[in-house]
Write a protein that holds these residues in place. Structure first.
Motif, PDB file in Angstrom:
ATOM      1  N   ASP A 110       0.906  -1.327  -0.028  1.00 18.87           N
ATOM      2  CA  ASP A 110      -0.225  -0.101   0.084  1.00 18.87           C
ATOM      3  C   ASP A 110       0.746   1.276   0.151  1.00 18.87           C
ATOM      4  N   ILE A 111       1.563   1.429  -1.167  1.00 18.64           N
ATOM      5  CA  ILE A 111       2.354   2.708  -1.284  1.00 18.64           C
ATOM      6  C   ILE A 111       2.292   3.381  -2.606  1.00 18.64           C
ATOM      7  N   GLU A 112       2.656   4.300  -2.671  1.00 22.13           N
ATOM      8  CA  GLU A 112       2.307   5.317  -4.007  1.00 22.13           C
ATOM      9  C   GLU A 112       3.060   4.526  -5.182  1.00 22.13           C
ATOM     10  N   GLU A 113       2.449   4.820  -6.690  1.00 27.63           N
ATOM     11  CA  GLU A 113       3.345   4.197  -7.712  1.00 27.63           C
ATOM     12  C   GLU A 113       4.451   4.647  -7.815  1.00 27.63           C
ATOM     13  N   GLU A 114       5.064   5.705  -7.452  1.00 28.53           N
ATOM     14  CA  GLU A 114       6.434   6.114  -7.868  1.00 28.53           C
ATOM     15  C   GLU A 114       7.220   5.266  -6.684  1.00 28.53           C
ATOM     16  N   GLU A 115       6.723   5.039  -5.399  1.00 25.32           N
ATOM     17  CA  GLU A 115       7.587   4.323  -4.366  1.00 25.32           C
ATOM     18  C   GLU A 115       7.840   2.853  -4.877  1.00 25.32           C
ATOM     19  N   LYS A 116       6.691   2.309  -5.796  1.00 23.73           N
ATOM     20  CA  LYS A 116       6.431   1.056  -6.107  1.00 23.73           C
ATOM     21  C   LYS A 116       7.524   0.935  -7.145  1.00 23.73           C
ATOM     22  N   GLU A 117       7.643   1.781  -8.134  1.00 26.35           N
ATOM     23  CA  GLU A 117       8.613   1.828  -9.207  1.00 26.35           C
ATOM     24  C   GLU A 117       9.982   1.679  -8.701  1.00 26.35           C
ATOM     25  N   THR A 118      10.382   2.696  -7.670  1.00 27.24           N
ATOM     26  CA  THR A 118      11.597   2.539  -7.024  1.00 27.24           C
ATOM     27  C   THR A 118      11.898   1.133  -6.561  1.00 27.24           C
ATOM     28  N   ALA A 119      10.900   0.711  -5.529  1.00 30.57           N
ATOM     29  CA  ALA A 119      11.272  -0.427  -4.956  1.00 30.57           C
ATOM     30  C   ALA A 119      11.545  -1.776  -5.876  1.00 30.57           C
ATOM     31  N   LEU A 120      10.879  -1.736  -7.044  1.00 29.35           N
ATOM     32  CA  LEU A 120      11.058  -2.911  -8.094  1.00 29.35           C
ATOM     33  C   LEU A 120      12.685  -2.609  -8.636  1.00 29.35           C
ATOM     34  N   THR A 121      12.933  -1.457  -8.515  1.00 27.82           N
ATOM     35  CA  THR A 121      14.453  -1.391  -9.304  1.00 27.82           C
ATOM     36  C   THR A 121      15.553  -2.017  -8.448  1.00 27.82           C
ATOM     37  N   TYR A 122      15.077  -1.990  -7.088  1.00 25.85           N
ATOM     38  CA  TYR A 122      16.112  -2.876  -6.001  1.00 25.85           C
ATOM     39  C   TYR A 122      15.695  -4.163  -5.610  1.00 25.85           C
ATOM     40  N   HIS A 123      14.946  -4.659  -6.443  1.00 26.38           N
ATOM     41  CA  HIS A 123      14.884  -6.292  -6.368  1.00 26.38           C
ATOM     42  C   HIS A 123      16.124  -6.970  -6.443  1.00 26.38           C
ATOM     43  N   SER A 124      16.328  -7.984  -5.451  1.00 26.63           N
ATOM     44  CA  SER A 124      17.774  -8.628  -5.397  1.00 26.63           C
ATOM     45  C   SER A 124      18.193  -9.362  -6.860  1.00 26.63           C
ATOM     46  N   GLU A 125      17.334  -9.549  -7.588  1.00 25.21           N
ATOM     47  CA  GLU A 125      17.871 -10.139  -8.838  1.00 25.21           C
ATOM     48  C   GLU A 125      18.439  -9.092 -10.045  1.00 25.21           C
ATOM     49  N   LYS A 126      17.900  -7.742  -9.767  1.00 28.04           N
ATOM     50  CA  LYS A 126      18.512  -7.027 -10.461  1.00 28.04           C
ATOM     51  C   LYS A 126      19.684  -6.269 -10.136  1.00 28.04           C
ATOM     52  N   ILE A 127      19.909  -6.373  -8.703  1.00 27.10           N
ATOM     53  CA  ILE A 127      21.239  -5.993  -8.121  1.00 27.10           C
ATOM     54  C   ILE A 127      22.070  -7.028  -8.253  1.00 27.10           C
ATOM     55  N   ALA A 128      21.920  -8.128  -8.301  1.00 29.31           N
ATOM     56  CA  ALA A 128      22.780  -9.119  -8.656  1.00 29.31           C
ATOM     57  C   ALA A 128      23.303  -9.149 -10.186  1.00 29.31           C
ATOM     58  N   ILE A 129      22.295  -8.751 -10.980  1.00 27.17           N
ATOM     59  CA  ILE A 129      22.460  -8.714 -12.451  1.00 27.17           C
ATOM     60  C   ILE A 129      23.614  -7.552 -12.643  1.00 27.17           C
ATOM     61  N   ALA A 130      23.452  -6.492 -11.800  1.00 23.08           N
ATOM     62  CA  ALA A 130      24.033  -5.129 -11.988  1.00 23.08           C
ATOM     63  C   ALA A 130      25.889  -5.443 -11.349  1.00 23.08           C
ATOM     64  N   PHE A 131      25.328  -6.232 -10.411  1.00 27.30           N
ATOM     65  CA  PHE A 131      26.803  -6.719  -9.940  1.00 27.30           C
ATOM     66  C   PHE A 131      27.874  -7.517 -10.863  1.00 27.30           C
TER      67      PHE A 131
END
Length: 191
Positions: A110-131
């Protein structure tokens, strides 16, 4: 001793599985309520979980690099923090150029759309790929192990990232192996 009429003696794995299934029902119910935006019901289920001492398992991803396993849990607490954040920003920029729009429906909060987009950016698999992208030569395959199911947003993003960076990406989640190549997944978007 509890008699479960089991053909084998229960061990730590069997007990953990049994307890996990019991707590999974709470998480499933909470997610169903969240999908329907029934936030007061979500809060009631979460309160019941806290009362029972049941905790939702946080998502994490593992990658092996240089004979060492690296774990990511939605934050970057690595020596390469700045470089990983820079790569995440570049990944998101390139994804948007490719037509990507975050699938905020994957975020059951239950958060704003912009906060959801930001949270999705930092899902663990995306961080692992960046690494892995900043630590390996171009076209090196990427292998990720995820302890939960890959969400719809990450699935879409990884498909596109495999095309953008010309990398084979194999992600093992709780359900199956996903082999991403050239913007497609071996699961044919059924996972």
């Amino acid at each position: 001793m509890v008699d479960l009429n089991m053909p084998i003696q229960p061990n730590a794995v069997i007990w953990r599985t049994l307890l996990g299934v019991c707590s999974l029902n709470y998480v499933l119910l909470s997610n169903l309520y969240a999908a329907e935006k029934r936030w007061s019901d979500v809060h009631n289920v979460r309160r019941a979980m806290m009362k029972e001492g049941i905790k939702k398992v946080p998502g994490h991803s593992l990658v092996e690099l240089g004979n060492r396993v690296h774990e990511f849990m939605g934050d970057v607490s690595q020596a390469q923090t700045e470089a990983i954040y820079a790569m995440l920003s570049e990944m998101m920029r390139l994804l948007r150029l490719e037509g990507y729009t975050p699938r905020t429906s994957s975020m059951l909060a239950d958060i704003e759309e912009e906060e959801k987009e930001t949270a999705l950016t930092y899902h663990s698999e995306k961080i692992a790929i960046a690494f892995v992208l900043i630590n390996t030569p171009p076209r090196t395959p990427i292998m990720i192990v995820k302890n939960l199911r890959v969400c719809g947003d990450c699935h879409l993003a990884i498909k596109l990232l495999s095309k953008i960076f010309e990398r084979d990406i194999v992600a093992r989640d709780i359900s199956r192996f996903h082999h991403f190549r050239d913007g497609a997944c071996s699961c044919k978007d059924y996972w």
